[in-house]
Design a protein around this motif. Sequence first.
Motif, PDB file in Angstrom:
ATOM      1  N   ASN A   1      39.207  79.560 -26.931  1.00  0.00           N
ATOM      2  CA  ASN A   1      38.882  80.567 -25.914  1.00  0.00           C
ATOM      3  C   ASN A   1      37.547  80.229 -25.260  1.00  0.00           C
ATOM      4  OD1 ASN A   1      41.204  82.117 -26.545  1.00  0.00           O
ATOM      5  ND2 ASN A   1      40.138  82.965 -28.312  1.00  0.00           N
ATOM      6  N   LEU A   2      37.621  79.476 -24.169  1.00  0.00           N
ATOM      7  CA  LEU A   2      36.420  79.010 -23.480  1.00  0.00           C
ATOM      8  C   LEU A   2      36.458  79.425 -22.012  1.00  0.00           C
ATOM      9  CD1 LEU A   2      36.350  75.380 -24.908  1.00  0.00           C
ATOM     10  CD2 LEU A   2      34.724  77.195 -25.477  1.00  0.00           C
ATOM     11  N   PRO A   3      35.290  79.592 -21.390  1.00  0.00           N
ATOM     12  CA  PRO A   3      35.271  79.908 -19.957  1.00  0.00           C
ATOM     13  C   PRO A   3      35.678  78.705 -19.110  1.00  0.00           C
ATOM     14  CG  PRO A   3      33.038  79.575 -20.788  1.00  0.00           C
ATOM     15  CD  PRO A   3      33.947  79.552 -21.985  1.00  0.00           C
ATOM     16  N   HIS A   4      36.238  78.971 -17.950  1.00  0.00           N
ATOM     17  CA  HIS A   4      36.617  77.965 -16.945  1.00  0.00           C
ATOM     18  C   HIS A   4      37.865  77.163 -17.339  1.00  0.00           C
ATOM     19  CE1 HIS A   4      32.812  79.030 -15.225  1.00  0.00           C
ATOM     20  NE2 HIS A   4      32.111  78.466 -16.196  1.00  0.00           N
ATOM     21  N   GLU A   5      37.836  76.531 -18.502  1.00  0.00           N
ATOM     22  CA  GLU A   5      38.975  75.722 -18.959  1.00  0.00           C
ATOM     23  C   GLU A   5      39.124  75.918 -20.460  1.00  0.00           C
ATOM     24  OE1 GLU A   5      40.554  71.058 -18.845  1.00  0.00           O
ATOM     25  OE2 GLU A   5      38.421  71.515 -18.571  1.00  0.00           O
ATOM     26  N   ASP A   6      40.323  76.278 -20.909  1.00  0.00           N
ATOM     27  CA  ASP A   6      40.467  76.558 -22.339  1.00  0.00           C
ATOM     28  C   ASP A   6      40.543  75.273 -23.159  1.00  0.00           C
ATOM     29  OD1 ASP A   6      43.084  75.565 -22.281  1.00  0.00           O
ATOM     30  OD2 ASP A   6      44.009  77.536 -22.183  1.00  0.00           O
ATOM     31  N   GLY A   7      40.410  75.442 -24.476  1.00  0.00           N
ATOM     32  CA  GLY A   7      40.360  74.296 -25.370  1.00  0.00           C
ATOM     33  C   GLY A   7      41.626  73.466 -25.372  1.00  0.00           C
ATOM     34  N   LEU A   8      42.775  74.100 -25.177  1.00  0.00           N
ATOM     35  CA  LEU A   8      44.033  73.355 -25.152  1.00  0.00           C
ATOM     36  C   LEU A   8      44.050  72.357 -23.996  1.00  0.00           C
ATOM     37  CD1 LEU A   8      46.621  76.181 -25.939  1.00  0.00           C
ATOM     38  CD2 LEU A   8      45.811  74.383 -27.485  1.00  0.00           C
ATOM     39  N   SER A   9      43.586  72.807 -22.842  1.00  0.00           N
ATOM     40  CA  SER A   9      43.556  71.931 -21.668  1.00  0.00           C
ATOM     41  C   SER A   9      42.578  70.777 -21.864  1.00  0.00           C
ATOM     42  CB  SER A   9      43.166  72.742 -20.429  1.00  0.00           C
ATOM     43  OG  SER A   9      43.024  71.903 -19.301  1.00  0.00           O
ATOM     44  N   ILE A  10      41.408  71.079 -22.442  1.00  0.00           N
ATOM     45  CA  ILE A  10      40.416  70.025 -22.699  1.00  0.00           C
ATOM     46  C   ILE A  10      40.977  68.998 -23.677  1.00  0.00           C
ATOM     47  CG2 ILE A  10      38.135  69.538 -23.669  1.00  0.00           C
ATOM     48  CD1 ILE A  10      37.292  72.355 -22.722  1.00  0.00           C
ATOM     49  N   ALA A  11      41.599  69.495 -24.747  1.00  0.00           N
ATOM     50  CA  ALA A  11      42.166  68.592 -25.753  1.00  0.00           C
ATOM     51  C   ALA A  11      43.244  67.701 -25.149  1.00  0.00           C
ATOM     52  CB  ALA A  11      42.736  69.401 -26.914  1.00  0.00           C
ATOM     53  N   LYS A  12      44.082  68.275 -24.312  1.00  0.00           N
ATOM     54  CA  LYS A  12      45.165  67.500 -23.706  1.00  0.00           C
ATOM     55  C   LYS A  12      44.612  66.374 -22.845  1.00  0.00           C
ATOM     56  CE  LYS A  12      49.657  68.198 -21.519  1.00  0.00           C
ATOM     57  NZ  LYS A  12      50.597  69.213 -20.976  1.00  0.00           N
ATOM     58  N   ARG A  13      43.523  66.649 -22.114  1.00  0.00           N
ATOM     59  CA  ARG A  13      42.913  65.624 -21.259  1.00  0.00           C
ATOM     60  C   ARG A  13      42.305  64.488 -22.075  1.00  0.00           C
ATOM     61  NH1 ARG A  13      38.605  66.440 -19.079  1.00  0.00           N
ATOM     62  NH2 ARG A  13      37.936  68.572 -19.539  1.00  0.00           N
ATOM     63  N   LEU A  14      41.657  64.851 -23.188  1.00  0.00           N
ATOM     64  CA  LEU A  14      40.882  63.863 -23.944  1.00  0.00           C
ATOM     65  C   LEU A  14      41.667  63.203 -25.073  1.00  0.00           C
ATOM     66  CD1 LEU A  14      37.445  65.728 -24.187  1.00  0.00           C
ATOM     67  CD2 LEU A  14      38.155  63.976 -22.550  1.00  0.00           C
ATOM     68  N   SER A  15      42.839  63.725 -25.387  1.00  0.00           N
ATOM     69  CA  SER A  15      43.598  63.196 -26.527  1.00  0.00           C
ATOM     70  C   SER A  15      44.142  61.794 -26.278  1.00  0.00           C
ATOM     71  CB  SER A  15      44.754  64.141 -26.875  1.00  0.00           C
ATOM     72  OG  SER A  15      45.671  64.228 -25.798  1.00  0.00           O
ATOM     73  N   THR A  16      44.105  61.332 -25.033  1.00  0.00           N
ATOM     74  CA  THR A  16      44.580  59.974 -24.735  1.00  0.00           C
ATOM     75  C   THR A  16      43.566  58.915 -25.163  1.00  0.00           C
ATOM     76  OG1 THR A  16      43.663  60.146 -22.496  1.00  0.00           O
ATOM     77  CG2 THR A  16      45.973  60.760 -22.797  1.00  0.00           C
ATOM     78  N   ARG A  17      42.343  59.331 -25.487  1.00  0.00           N
ATOM     79  CA  ARG A  17      41.308  58.378 -25.902  1.00  0.00           C
ATOM     80  C   ARG A  17      41.501  58.034 -27.370  1.00  0.00           C
ATOM     81  NH1 ARG A  17      35.560  60.173 -23.381  1.00  0.00           N
ATOM     82  NH2 ARG A  17      34.978  58.697 -25.010  1.00  0.00           N
ATOM     83  N   ASP A  18      41.621  56.742 -27.670  1.00  0.00           N
ATOM     84  CA  ASP A  18      41.837  56.360 -29.066  1.00  0.00           C
ATOM     85  C   ASP A  18      40.533  56.243 -29.846  1.00  0.00           C
ATOM     86  OD1 ASP A  18      40.768  54.054 -28.035  1.00  0.00           O
ATOM     87  OD2 ASP A  18      42.447  52.753 -28.560  1.00  0.00           O
ATOM     88  N   ASP A  19      39.388  56.446 -29.158  1.00  0.00           N
ATOM     89  CA  ASP A  19      38.097  56.361 -29.838  1.00  0.00           C
ATOM     90  C   ASP A  19      37.526  57.744 -30.132  1.00  0.00           C
ATOM     91  OD1 ASP A  19      37.589  57.104 -27.233  1.00  0.00           O
ATOM     92  OD2 ASP A  19      35.811  55.845 -27.003  1.00  0.00           O
ATOM     93  N   LEU A  20      38.370  58.774 -30.086  1.00  0.00           N
ATOM     94  CA  LEU A  20      37.911  60.148 -30.258  1.00  0.00           C
ATOM     95  C   LEU A  20      38.889  60.917 -31.135  1.00  0.00           C
ATOM     96  CD1 LEU A  20      36.006  62.516 -29.353  1.00  0.00           C
ATOM     97  CD2 LEU A  20      37.587  62.873 -27.449  1.00  0.00           C
ATOM     98  N   ARG A  21      38.352  61.701 -32.063  1.00  0.00           N
ATOM     99  CA  ARG A  21      39.171  62.581 -32.896  1.00  0.00           C
ATOM    100  C   ARG A  21      38.807  64.027 -32.570  1.00  0.00           C
ATOM    101  NH1 ARG A  21      41.610  58.832 -32.751  1.00  0.00           N
ATOM    102  NH2 ARG A  21      42.092  57.288 -34.349  1.00  0.00           N
ATOM    103  N   ILE A  22      39.818  64.911 -32.578  1.00  0.00           N
ATOM    104  CA  ILE A  22      39.633  66.287 -32.115  1.00  0.00           C
ATOM    105  C   ILE A  22      39.930  67.280 -33.233  1.00  0.00           C
ATOM    106  CG2 ILE A  22      40.406  68.050 -30.481  1.00  0.00           C
ATOM    107  CD1 ILE A  22      41.126  65.775 -28.548  1.00  0.00           C
TER     108      ILE A  22
END
Length: 226
Positions: free
Chosen positions: A60-81
Amino acid sequence: MQTLPQTLTIAIVEDDVDLAEELVFYLQYQGMVVSFFENGQQLDAWLLDNHCDVLILDLNLPHEDGLSIAKRLSTRDDLRIIMLTARAMPADRIAGFDCGADVYLHKPVNFTELVAVIRRLAKRLPETALQHWKLQTTNAFLISPSNDKIKLTTKENKFLQLLSAGESHYLTRVELETNLWGTSDIHTAHRLELLVSRLRHKLKATNTDVIQTYWRAGYGLTIYLK
C-alpha cells in the motif's frame, strides 16, 4: 557455494516512516547498506545511479502500489524482492508472487527472521550481481569491476587490507588506528579521517561509495573485495 559480498545493499520502499526507520537502524546494525524511500518514484531515481541486492517492498504505497513496482523490477536477475505488508490473505500472497516477489512476509515482522531471509536470498544472486573488486597489495592498486585502477598509498592499501580481512562487517576506529599507526589518540583519529576522506575522493570517479561509516563505531566495506 555462493559467496556473499561483505556488505549487502538493501532498498526499502515503505510509507510508514517509523517502521522504515526501525528497519534501517536494525539492518545497518547487521552490516548492510540501507536506503529508504517512501514511494516508487524515489526508488526509480535512486536506481539510476545505484545497485540494490534486495528490495523490501510494501504493497500500500502512494502513486504506485507495491505490486506494480515489483512487476516492473522482477525482470532484473540481479535483484531479489521481499514483499512486507499487512495484507496477509492468500489472494494477496498469490498476487505478490505472481508479480515477482521472492518472499512474502506480513507485518509485524520478526527482524531476526527478516535478516535470515535477506541473507538466504543474497546467496541466490548471480555472481555478476556482486561488486567484485580486486586489491593488488604488492603494487598497491585497487581495481574496480570495470577495470579502473586506483593507485593507493601505503596506508590506504593497509586500510583496505584490514577491512577486507576483518571477521566482522566493520572494524572500530581504535582497531584501525592501532593497526595503522601503533596507537589510538586524538591525533591518529584525525589522521584516520583524513585517510578515509582522501580515499573516497580517489574513488569518486567509480560512482561507488566503497567505504561505509558506522557512526561513532568505525568503518566497513560496501563491496566484495578479494
